[in-house]
Scaffold this motif. Structure first.
Motif, short mmCIF file in Angstrom:
data_model
loop_
_atom_site.label_atom_id
_atom_site.label_comp_id
_atom_site.label_asym_id
_atom_site.label_seq_id
_atom_site.Cartn_x
_atom_site.Cartn_y
_atom_site.Cartn_z
N GLY A 197 97.76 -27.39 85.94
CA GLY A 197 98.09 -26.23 85.11
C GLY A 197 96.89 -25.81 84.27
N TRP A 198 97.02 -24.66 83.64
CA TRP A 198 95.89 -24.02 82.98
C TRP A 198 95.87 -24.22 81.47
CZ3 TRP A 198 92.05 -22.57 86.03
CH2 TRP A 198 92.34 -22.46 87.39
N SER A 199 96.79 -24.97 80.96
CA SER A 199 96.80 -25.30 79.54
C SER A 199 97.44 -26.67 79.37
CB SER A 199 97.57 -24.24 78.73
OG SER A 199 98.92 -24.17 79.16
N GLY A 200 97.32 -27.22 78.17
CA GLY A 200 97.89 -28.53 77.90
C GLY A 200 96.87 -29.63 78.04
N PRO A 201 97.22 -30.84 77.61
CA PRO A 201 96.25 -31.95 77.55
C PRO A 201 95.77 -32.41 78.92
CG PRO A 201 98.47 -32.72 77.04
CD PRO A 201 98.54 -31.23 77.06
N TRP A 202 96.49 -32.11 79.99
CA TRP A 202 96.08 -32.56 81.32
C TRP A 202 95.30 -31.49 82.09
CZ3 TRP A 202 98.23 -36.77 84.67
CH2 TRP A 202 98.73 -37.83 83.90
N ALA A 203 95.14 -30.31 81.53
CA ALA A 203 94.57 -29.20 82.29
C ALA A 203 93.19 -29.52 82.85
CB ALA A 203 94.50 -27.95 81.41
N GLY A 204 92.38 -30.24 82.09
CA GLY A 204 91.02 -30.51 82.53
C GLY A 204 90.86 -31.74 83.41
N ARG A 205 91.95 -32.37 83.78
CA ARG A 205 91.85 -33.59 84.59
C ARG A 205 91.75 -33.27 86.08
NH1 ARG A 205 94.99 -38.66 81.89
NH2 ARG A 205 94.57 -38.13 79.72
N ARG A 206 91.08 -34.16 86.76
CA ARG A 206 91.05 -34.05 88.22
C ARG A 206 92.42 -34.41 88.77
NH1 ARG A 206 86.44 -36.39 86.35
NH2 ARG A 206 84.45 -35.45 87.00
N GLY A 207 92.75 -33.87 89.93
CA GLY A 207 94.05 -34.18 90.50
C GLY A 207 94.15 -33.82 91.96
N PHE A 208 95.06 -34.48 92.63
CA PHE A 208 95.38 -34.21 94.03
C PHE A 208 96.89 -34.17 94.17
CE2 PHE A 208 91.15 -36.00 94.13
CZ PHE A 208 90.51 -35.29 95.12
N ASP A 209 97.35 -33.66 95.30
CA ASP A 209 98.79 -33.54 95.56
C ASP A 209 99.51 -34.86 95.31
OD1 ASP A 209 101.24 -33.79 97.22
OD2 ASP A 209 100.76 -31.78 97.91
N SER A 210 98.99 -35.95 95.86
CA SER A 210 99.68 -37.24 95.74
C SER A 210 99.82 -37.67 94.28
CB SER A 210 98.93 -38.31 96.53
OG SER A 210 97.59 -38.45 96.06
N LEU A 211 98.83 -37.37 93.46
CA LEU A 211 98.89 -37.73 92.04
C LEU A 211 99.87 -36.85 91.29
CD1 LEU A 211 95.09 -38.32 91.26
CD2 LEU A 211 96.81 -39.97 92.02
N VAL A 212 99.91 -35.57 91.63
CA VAL A 212 100.87 -34.68 90.98
C VAL A 212 102.30 -35.09 91.34
CG1 VAL A 212 101.64 -32.28 90.75
CG2 VAL A 212 99.19 -32.80 90.89
N GLN A 213 102.52 -35.47 92.59
CA GLN A 213 103.85 -35.98 92.97
C GLN A 213 104.24 -37.18 92.12
OE1 GLN A 213 104.90 -36.60 97.10
NE2 GLN A 213 103.35 -35.15 97.81
#
Length: 492
Positions: free
Chosen positions: A340-356
């Motif tokens: 997402g584009w705001s919030g404390p996690w916005a700047g973190r790297r991520g992949f589909d499996s991690l978002v799941q």
């Protein structure tokens, strides 16, 4: 209303209607989409099949709308085969390169027990693997047993934050009914028009002389004889699955897609073999003045730029959306991120499996077998990636349609977390009877083979729907993937 081919009086498909409305589409066009059902294509507790067909459905409708706008005709009815959708949503699993099956997840990527729950890691790329091991104080040669032992004595969230601080990728698996990030109010699509201007017609570009790459299922054209995105120039700064699926789809529909990678951050060649169809690929170092000048020259003649990096990661190279649209009025800027584009996690790297894992999807899909010990589960596909990719392509197609009438630029934003929120909170599963409609899913009709510079490829054909009644079936890409970085940085 959208419908199944087997039932003309079927109720409207709510997921398709929701996505089409979010794209700003005319609700009256929804009746132009039909689905050919299959059973058992993407089995899951969550409505993955409904998400998958809706995202492909709106992409198909957006392509039909753009083609009709260019030809001056009516928007044709399109038919989406759910068998093609189910096959394409796991395209990376169907890929074969000279008969070799690529490895989709590295040995240190997966679920691991922590002291107080579970952790999901992602270590497919060498630099991510190195950062993960460094963060946990493990030597570079460590294997799965070493990682399992190190994680078993640490709290899940402590692992998450330690690895994040080191630039690696690990998340605490959310417990049932919880999420590590706030999902309420997270949008599926963010879109804004920027600036005014005259209508901007698209270039008229003839089709490639060599035609589609596979024979008997070759291309379908609108009445104008021009593919919907023919003449559109797309600069592709995306990686892995979601963004490349979007640009792979735009290439299928006729766009000249030029993928740009940094020579200092190489892509997984197997991932490119899956998502590089229809595109050209070049290497440019944006940290070097010459690389930035080349990108700026490409942008001067581009219609679309698609980026797939963390919020703000490309701003220092002059690629912030407002800066781009100020220098290049009328450009369509489409952005994709993980959290997402705001919030404390916005700047973190991520992949589909991690978002799941972090949003609670893994807990919902957990193995119910008592012998599994509460092990988290996963969707039957990287559905957040693929679904977001088709939504992004649909948004670009709709933006091109609108720009022909109103001019101005567009800024589009998507996130895997936004798609996860929609899957979990915004889509109602189809009735059990409807899920059993149609024949059992068989991927074979939707697989094809072609020779390429990478070897003999078996691949999943695109699921994008085609006009009802067309005798030839859906189109195929005009070219197979080439070698990463092998093309000149110029438009055709």
């Amino acid at each position: 209303m959208t419908r199944n081919d087997t039932s003309d009086d079927a109720p409207p498909d709510a997921a398709t209607a929701h996505a089409w409305t979010a794209l700003g589409g005319d609700p009256a066009l929804l009746e132009r989409v039909a689905y050919r059902p299959v059973s058992g294509g993407l089995p899951a507790r969550l409505p993955v099949a409904e998400l998958a067909r809706a995202t492909v459905g709106v992409c198909s409708l957006a392509a039909a709308e753009l083609g009709a706008r260019r030809s001056g005709g009516a928007v044709p009815a399109v038919r989406v085969d759910e068998g093609a959708v189910a096959t394409a949503f796991v395209s990376e699993r169907h890929l074969r390169i000279d008969g070799r099956k690529p490895t989709n997840f590295a040995p240190l990527s997966g679920f691991w027990r922590a002291a107080d729950g579970w952790v999901r890691t992602h270590a497919n790329y060498p630099h991510h693997r190195a950062r993960l091991l460094t963060a946990l104080g493990l030597p570079a040669h460590s294997g799965p047993d070493d990682l399992a032992a190190a994680l078993a004595v640490r709290p899940a969230r402590a692992v998450q934050e330690t690895v994040y601080a080191a630039g690696g990728l690990a998340v605490a698996v959310a417990r049932p009914g919880e999420s590590e990030i706030p999902l309420a109010g997270m949008p599926l699509i963010e879109s804004r028009r920027i600036g005014e201007g005259a209508a901007r017609p698209l270039r008229e570009t003839p089709l490639p002389a060599h035609g589609p790459i596979s024979g008997p299922t070759g291309g379908v054209l609108p009445a104008s004889g021009v593919l919907p995105a023919s003449g559109v120039r797309v600069l592709d700064l995306t990686r892995v699955i979601a963004g490349p699926v979007a640009t792979r789809t735009l290439a299928l529909l006729g766009a000249d897609v030029l993928r740009v990678d940094s020579p200092r951050l190489p892509e997984d060649p197997d991932a490119h073999a899956d998502t590089g169809f229809g595109k050209r690929s070049t290497a440019l170092d944006l940290a070097a003045p010459e690389g930035r000048r080349t990108v700026e020259a490409l942008l001067a003649d581009a219609d679309v730029i698609v980026t797939g990096y963390r919020p703000g990661a490309l701003d220092r190279f002059g690629l912030a959306p407002d800066s781009l649209l100020e220098r290049h009025p009328g450009l369509i800027v489409a952005q994709l991120c993980a959290w997402g584009w705001s919030g404390p996690w916005a700047g973190r790297r991520g992949f589909d499996s991690l978002v799941q894992a972090a949003t609670g999807i893994a807990a919902i899909e957990a193995d119910a077998d008592p012998d599994a010990g509460g092990r988290p589960g996963a969707l039957p596909a990287q559905a957040l990636d693929h679904g977001t990719g088709y939504l992004l392509a649909a948004a670009v197609l709709r933006a091109l349609t609108e720009r022909q009438e109103t001019g101005g630029g567009r800024h589009l934003r998507f996130s895997l977390a936004g798609t996860a929120s929609w899957l979990m909170r915004g889509i109602a599963p189809a009735p059990l009877g409807r899920r059993a409609d149609g024949p059992a899913h068989d991927p074979a009709p939707w697989l094809a083979e072609t020779a390429s510079d990478l070897g003999q490829l078996r691949y999943a054909r695109s699921p994008v729907g085609f006009p009802t009644g067309s005798p030839d079936g859906p189109p195929d890409w005009s070219r197979p993937p080439g070698r990463l970085g092998a093309d000149q940085p110029r438009w055709l």
